[in-house]
Design a protein around this motif. Structure first.
Motif, short mmCIF file in Angstrom:
data_model
loop_
_atom_site.label_atom_id
_atom_site.label_comp_id
_atom_site.label_asym_id
_atom_site.label_seq_id
_atom_site.Cartn_x
_atom_site.Cartn_y
_atom_site.Cartn_z
N PRO A 53 62.67 10.31 127.48
CA PRO A 53 62.40 11.57 128.21
C PRO A 53 61.08 11.54 128.98
CG PRO A 53 63.10 12.03 125.97
CD PRO A 53 62.90 10.55 126.06
N PHE A 54 60.06 10.91 128.42
CA PHE A 54 58.77 10.80 129.12
C PHE A 54 58.91 9.95 130.38
CE2 PHE A 54 54.91 8.33 129.89
CZ PHE A 54 54.01 9.35 130.14
N LEU A 55 59.58 8.80 130.25
CA LEU A 55 59.77 7.93 131.41
C LEU A 55 60.64 8.59 132.46
CD1 LEU A 55 60.26 4.49 129.65
CD2 LEU A 55 58.25 5.28 130.91
N GLN A 56 61.63 9.35 132.03
CA GLN A 56 62.54 10.02 132.96
C GLN A 56 61.78 11.05 133.81
OE1 GLN A 56 65.71 12.12 130.98
NE2 GLN A 56 67.18 11.33 132.47
N ARG A 57 60.83 11.73 133.21
CA ARG A 57 60.10 12.77 133.94
C ARG A 57 58.96 12.21 134.79
NH1 ARG A 57 58.81 18.69 132.86
NH2 ARG A 57 56.96 18.98 134.13
N PHE A 58 58.18 11.26 134.25
CA PHE A 58 56.98 10.82 134.94
C PHE A 58 57.08 9.44 135.60
CE2 PHE A 58 55.48 13.79 131.66
CZ PHE A 58 54.86 14.71 132.48
N PHE A 59 57.89 8.54 135.07
CA PHE A 59 58.01 7.18 135.59
C PHE A 59 59.49 6.77 135.69
CE2 PHE A 59 53.97 7.42 133.31
CZ PHE A 59 53.08 7.05 134.32
N PRO A 60 60.26 7.41 136.57
CA PRO A 60 61.69 7.10 136.65
C PRO A 60 61.97 5.68 137.13
CG PRO A 60 61.06 8.64 138.39
CD PRO A 60 59.88 8.49 137.49
N HIS A 61 61.06 5.09 137.91
CA HIS A 61 61.30 3.73 138.37
C HIS A 61 61.26 2.73 137.22
CE1 HIS A 61 56.92 4.20 138.45
NE2 HIS A 61 56.83 2.89 138.34
N ILE A 62 60.49 3.02 136.19
CA ILE A 62 60.45 2.13 135.02
C ILE A 62 61.74 2.28 134.22
CG2 ILE A 62 59.28 1.66 132.84
CD1 ILE A 62 56.68 2.34 134.22
N LEU A 63 62.25 3.48 134.13
CA LEU A 63 63.52 3.70 133.45
C LEU A 63 64.65 2.96 134.17
CD1 LEU A 63 64.38 5.22 130.95
CD2 LEU A 63 64.99 7.14 132.40
N LYS A 64 64.58 2.91 135.50
CA LYS A 64 65.56 2.16 136.28
C LYS A 64 65.45 0.66 135.96
CE LYS A 64 66.86 1.15 141.02
NZ LYS A 64 66.49 1.30 142.43
N ARG A 65 64.23 0.16 135.82
CA ARG A 65 64.04 -1.26 135.48
C ARG A 65 64.58 -1.58 134.09
NH1 ARG A 65 57.86 -2.37 137.36
NH2 ARG A 65 58.18 -2.09 139.58
N ILE A 66 64.45 -0.63 133.17
CA ILE A 66 64.99 -0.85 131.82
C ILE A 66 66.51 -0.95 131.88
CG2 ILE A 66 65.28 0.23 129.55
CD1 ILE A 66 62.45 1.35 129.86
N ALA A 67 67.12 -0.10 132.69
CA ALA A 67 68.58 -0.17 132.84
C ALA A 67 69.01 -1.49 133.47
CB ALA A 67 69.06 1.00 133.69
N GLU A 68 68.22 -1.99 134.43
CA GLU A 68 68.52 -3.28 135.04
C GLU A 68 68.31 -4.42 134.05
OE1 GLU A 68 66.07 -3.56 138.47
OE2 GLU A 68 67.18 -2.02 139.57
#
Length: 88
Positions: A53-68
């Motif tokens: 939830p923290f990454l989704q709100r403040f650092f969505p590009h990192i969440l995208k990298r985790i999915a990749e």
């Protein structure tokens, strides 16, 4: 003998006359506070920076990298200057 200390035993040691002064107390208080804040920062900020939830709100590009990364690209997931500044 390496690392040994030779002390002459000429009786009891002389009193150095030191005591707890205000400057010694404040120095110890600042050092203890710094250690407390550092430990709090490592425990809280370090753990928060990997929560979804923290990454989704403040650092969505990192969440995208985790999915990749789940697809096979695991190199430098958390490579973000902003996240590094937050954690530090």
């Amino acid at each position: 003998m390496a690392g040994s200390i030779i002390v002459a035993n000429d009786g009891p040691a002389a009193d150095y006359g030191g005591g707890l002064t205000l400057s010694v107390f404040i120095t110890c208080l600042v050092a203890a506070s710094g250690g407390l804040i550092f430990g709090y920062d490592i425990g809280i900020s370090g753990g928060v920076s990997v929560m979804e939830p923290f990454l989704q709100r403040f650092f969505p590009h990192i969440l995208k990298r985790i999915a990749e990364a789940k697809k096979g690209n695991e190199y430098c997931i958390y490579d973000s200057q902003a996240l590094a500044a937050f954690t530090s």
